[in-house]
Write a protein that holds these residues in place. Sequence first.
Motif, PDB file in Angstrom:
ATOM      1  N   LEU A   1       0.817  -1.209   0.000  1.00  0.00           N
ATOM      2  CA  LEU A   1       0.000   0.000   0.000  1.00  0.00           C
ATOM      3  C   LEU A   1       0.854   1.264   0.000  1.00  0.00           C
ATOM      4  N   GLN A   2       2.068   1.177   0.507  1.00  0.00           N
ATOM      5  CA  GLN A   2       2.938   2.358   0.563  1.00  0.00           C
ATOM      6  C   GLN A   2       3.214   2.946  -0.821  1.00  0.00           C
ATOM      7  N   PHE A   3       3.166   2.116  -1.848  1.00  0.00           N
ATOM      8  CA  PHE A   3       3.450   2.575  -3.210  1.00  0.00           C
ATOM      9  C   PHE A   3       2.190   2.976  -3.983  1.00  0.00           C
ATOM     10  N   ALA A   4       1.013   2.726  -3.426  1.00  0.00           N
ATOM     11  CA  ALA A   4      -0.238   2.905  -4.153  1.00  0.00           C
ATOM     12  C   ALA A   4      -0.471   4.335  -4.651  1.00  0.00           C
TER      13      ALA A   4
ATOM     14  N   PHE B 242       0.762   7.293 -12.225  1.00  0.00           N
ATOM     15  CA  PHE B 242       1.102   6.728 -13.529  1.00  0.00           C
ATOM     16  C   PHE B 242      -0.080   5.968 -14.132  1.00  0.00           C
ATOM     17  N   ALA B 243      -0.929   5.397 -13.276  1.00  0.00           N
ATOM     18  CA  ALA B 243      -2.130   4.731 -13.773  1.00  0.00           C
ATOM     19  C   ALA B 243      -3.099   5.750 -14.379  1.00  0.00           C
ATOM     20  N   LEU B 244      -3.239   6.885 -13.731  1.00  0.00           N
ATOM     21  CA  LEU B 244      -4.120   7.942 -14.252  1.00  0.00           C
ATOM     22  C   LEU B 244      -3.608   8.458 -15.588  1.00  0.00           C
ATOM     23  N   ASN B 245      -2.290   8.577 -15.718  1.00  0.00           N
ATOM     24  CA  ASN B 245      -1.714   8.962 -17.008  1.00  0.00           C
ATOM     25  C   ASN B 245      -2.063   7.945 -18.078  1.00  0.00           C
ATOM     26  N   GLY B 246      -1.973   6.659 -17.705  1.00  0.00           N
ATOM     27  CA  GLY B 246      -2.301   5.602 -18.649  1.00  0.00           C
ATOM     28  C   GLY B 246      -3.751   5.632 -19.088  1.00  0.00           C
TER      29      GLY B 246
ATOM     30  N   GLY C  21      -5.330   8.346 -19.544  1.00  0.00           N
ATOM     31  CA  GLY C  21      -5.537   9.577 -20.297  1.00  0.00           C
ATOM     32  C   GLY C  21      -5.910  10.775 -19.448  1.00  0.00           C
ATOM     33  N   ILE C  22      -5.833  10.646 -18.130  1.00  0.00           N
ATOM     34  CA  ILE C  22      -6.139  11.762 -17.232  1.00  0.00           C
ATOM     35  C   ILE C  22      -4.829  12.475 -16.926  1.00  0.00           C
ATOM     36  N   LYS C  23      -4.635  13.630 -17.497  1.00  0.00           N
ATOM     37  CA  LYS C  23      -3.369  14.339 -17.393  1.00  0.00           C
ATOM     38  C   LYS C  23      -3.259  15.087 -16.069  1.00  0.00           C
ATOM     39  N   GLY C  24      -2.091  15.022 -15.481  1.00  0.00           N
ATOM     40  CA  GLY C  24      -1.840  15.735 -14.242  1.00  0.00           C
ATOM     41  C   GLY C  24      -1.263  17.115 -14.502  1.00  0.00           C
ATOM     42  N   LYS C  25      -0.644  17.690 -13.481  1.00  0.00           N
ATOM     43  CA  LYS C  25      -0.094  19.039 -13.581  1.00  0.00           C
ATOM     44  C   LYS C  25       1.076  19.105 -14.562  1.00  0.00           C
TER      45      LYS C  25
END
Length: 263
Positions: free
Chosen positions: A100-103, A109-113, A115-119
């Motif tokens: 869970l520490q890495f979640a 990176f999952a959100l990027n995959g 297609g949800i772009k971050g800052k």
Amino acid sequence: MKNYFFFASMFLMLYTSTLFGQEIPVVPSAKTDTLNQIQLRSGQEFKNSIRLTATIIPTVALAYGFVKLNNNALTNLDEQAKREFYSEHPHRKFRVDDYLQFAPGAAVFALNGLGIKGKNSLLDQSGVYLLSNIILNTTTQSLKRITNVTRPDGTSNAFPSGHAAEAFASAEFLRQEYGDISVWYSISGYSAAFAVGYLRMYNNKHWLSDVIAGAGLGVLSTQASYWLYPKIKRLFSSKSNNNTLIMPSYNRGNIGLGMVKTF
């Protein structure tokens, strides 16, 4: 069990303050653009909203751990927490905290995959996360060897908690990249980090002070990374070719350099 939830609440309130005590970025003015957005030589804008005031609470948390090392009252508080979490209520260990520490970091990176772009761009996110882990692991392992604090279960190298540090570094990373899109990304990341800190005490692997200090160190590592990354990127970017980037790398304790070149 009378004090059981006191220790959990103390930890939760501290980092709820970390999460919501920071300013929420608004549409930037020209002046704010100058302060918070660093134009890189490659022409790509790196967005950084780290403010000095945001470092106060994690700094206090880290200082708390150091003060505890020579403070009988805080040491007694650690002992009370151990009794409440484990000694008086022995139970089977629940080791999901190892993963869970890495979640929260993986979520970026999952959100990027999806297609949800971050800052920032995926390349810059990777650089920030890598640099954060270099700072985090180098500092944590050095402090463990220097302080040599015995864990509640009798093993060595308790201070600070590396699991808590990684979890809160990842949570702050998720908050920085996606907190402007929805506060629920920040809440979910910090909830996972809190769960990791809680489980380190529940599993009798760390003192309360180890977890609080580790969490503070984790947040500070990510904040430092967002401040340092654009400076390192500009330093190592080729002046003659703006498409070349050299960045530090970290793998199981080994630090090196990596290069990315766009043709």
